[in-house]
Every structure is written in C-alpha cells, then in structure tokens.
Motif scaffolding. Structure first.
Motif: not given
Length: 126
Positions: A59-71, A54-57
C-alpha cells in the motif's frame, strides 16, 4: 465424561497461539511436535500468518517492486530464523506441556543408532 485425547477446534487454535493443552492430550502434543509432518506444520504456523501484515507494504506509494522488496527484507530472514530455531521451539513447547524436551530428538537418535549399526556391520564389528 470421557477424557479427550485430541484437541477441539478451539483448543487447537489456542495451542497454535501458544497455549497449553491438558495432560490427557500429551501423546497428541508429542506427535504434533515430533511426528510425521511436524516440520511442515511448524513452518506453516509461523510463515503463513505474517504474509497478511507484510502485504501492507504494497500500500506504500511507489513502484510495486519496492513494496515487494520491503516484504522480502523482512520475510527472508524470518524464514531463515524460523528454520534455525525449529528444535529450540520444539523443546520449549514440550517443556511447556510438562514433557521431556529430549523427545524432540527421538527420531534423530533412532536414525543415528540405525546408521551406527549399519556402520558396524559394514566394518565387521557387529
């Protein structure tokens, strides 16, 4: 050669990944699936290993909160369904090892019997 009643580290890893253990370790399997700390072990075995992928999210470009939200969108339902299916998993694992799936409810039945006896004592039926 002595008969082992506890799994070796290699057997334990195989067991955690879904493998079965020899019949000589049936008591250990029952204790692992129904004994003290069984729920904690079950949750840790399922919920901890998925954090890495899940931490691979992140690495997706964009704000940190977006990766955390996807996780969170994947992890929160996983938590819910992991808890909801705990008894199904226990019964399945017991059956896989040739044990009675009803062993998964032993502690619940013991608590119900104690509560029933207390109820009957309180209401003059005992």
């Amino acid at each position: 050669m002595t008969v082992r009643t506890k799994p070796t580290p290699a057997q334990r890893i195989r067991y955690i990944c879904g493998g079965t253990l020899p019949n000589s370790m049936a008591a250990w399997v029952v204790d692992d699936l129904t004994g003290p700390g069984a729920a904690r072990r079950y949750l840790l075995r399922i919920l901890i290993p998925v954090i890495g992928p899940l931490c691979l999210f992140l690495l997706i470009p964009g704000p940190l909160w977006m990766g955390l939200a996807m996780m969170a969108l994947l992890y929160l339902p996983l938590i819910y369904f992991t808890i909801a299916l705990m008894n199904v998993y226990r019964r399945h694992r017991l059956a896989e090892h040739g044990l009675d799936p009803a062993l998964a409810d032993t502690h619940r039945r013991q608590r119900a019997a104690i509560e029933r006896q207390a109820y009957e004592r309180r209401h003059g039926r005992a």
